[in-house]
Design an enzyme around this catalytic site. Structure first.
Site, short mmCIF file in Angstrom:
data_model
loop_
_atom_site.label_atom_id
_atom_site.label_comp_id
_atom_site.label_asym_id
_atom_site.label_seq_id
_atom_site.Cartn_x
_atom_site.Cartn_y
_atom_site.Cartn_z
N SER A 130 0.83 -1.20 0.00
CA SER A 130 0.00 0.00 0.00
C SER A 130 0.87 1.26 0.00
CB SER A 130 -0.96 -0.03 1.20
OG SER A 130 -1.97 0.94 1.08
N ASP A 188 -10.10 -5.54 -3.42
CA ASP A 188 -9.51 -4.48 -2.60
C ASP A 188 -10.41 -3.24 -2.67
OD1 ASP A 188 -7.88 -2.30 -1.68
OD2 ASP A 188 -6.08 -3.47 -2.13
N HIS A 231 -7.32 -6.03 0.79
CA HIS A 231 -6.14 -5.20 1.05
C HIS A 231 -5.38 -5.65 2.30
CE1 HIS A 231 -4.07 -1.45 0.00
NE2 HIS A 231 -4.03 -1.11 1.29
#
Length: 280
Positions: A147, A224, A257
């Site tokens: 991320s 995600d 995620h």
């Protein structure tokens, strides 16, 4: 430098260290996994940059990376995501700016510029400490992240051609100048200087990249929740195509995620880096 904690796992050691960072002007914590091979010889190192809200413990405790790192004989290093305890007003007000959200840039805007220089920390300070304190092979280093940390890994790799043998990422923020997370962080840390913003945008950097054309690995979950608004991997894919850099963008059906996603594919990433680290 002595660790503040040391625990055996998969034949190796999980250790935590605290040191004073010159660039951040505060004490910083990082965690490492030392494979058993370091008892006999030096080993290559893989840096892992974590995402928003994370500490040096998230990757070490949740990613399930030890078995692969032990098998491939790779040292894992996981730094923190921002300076800590520097008492800047507002640093703890939101999850996506300030504490645990350093975005791997060197802040130029007050008051953040006095401490928030995570780019220099990751590129200069931390590797110097690692070289001095751990049995690493000089120059044998790669970088990965998740991320915000995936953004950090990609941009640091692209801004320093040849410094890292390879780069990969999980769910990286690929075009931060064009997403809410990036716009908030860059405006706060870098002000209105859009050229400075672009110098930390992986898609922009790749469009101008003329360094070694090593393959890049990205895993991205199709479920995600941040995929469309924040991450934008296909923009980075287009930039790679334009620059002639091979990109393995693997869209993983149904994954989100979280660290459940990372732990599913971390072995692939360590194997990917092992090839580059052991076959320069």
């Amino acid at each position: 430098m002595n660790p503040v904690s040391s625990i055996k796992a998969f034949g190796g050691l999980v250790q935590k260290f605290v040191h004073k960072s010159a660039s951040l002007n505060c004490e910083m914590t990082y965690t490492v996994f030392l494979p058993s091979i370091v008892r006999e010889s030096k080993a290559p190192v893989l840096y892992y940059l974590s995402g928003l809200t994370c500490t040096p413990d998230n990757f070490i405790t949740k990613a399930g990376a030890f078995a692969a790192a032990e098998r491939h004989g790779i040292i894992l290093v996981a730094p923190d995501t921002s300076p800590r305890g520097v008492d800047i007003p507002g640093e703890d007000d939101s999850y996506d700016f300030g504490s645990a959200a350093g975005f791997y840039v060197d802040a130029t805007e007050a008051p953040w510029s006095s401490h928030y220089k995570m780019y220099t920390y990751v590129v200069e300070d931390l590797p110097a400490v690692i070289q001095q304190s751990l049995p690493v092979i000089p120059g044998a280093q790669s970088i990965t992240g998740h991320s915000m940390g995936g953004h950090g890994a990609l941009t640091i790799y692209l801004k320093n051609p040849g410094m890292y043998r390879s780069v990969s990422a999980f769910s990286p923020i690929c075009n931060p100048t064009q997403c809410p997370w990036g716009e908030k962080a860059f405006s706060g840390y870098l002000g209105d200087n859009k050229q400075a913003w672009e110098s930390h945008d992986a898609t922009v950097l790749m469009s101008e990249y003329d360094g070694p054309k090593n393959s890049i690995l990205i895993d991205q979950g199709t479920a995600d929740q941040f995929l469309e608004e924040q991450l934008m991997p296909h923009r980075f894919q287009q930039a790679c195509e334009g620059s002639g850099v091979p990109l393995y963008l693997r869209m993983q059906e149904g994954y989100d995620h979280s660290y459940f996603f990372i732990s599913t594919f971390i072995e692939d990433h360590i194997s990917f880096h092992s090839l580059a680290l052991k076959n320069p």
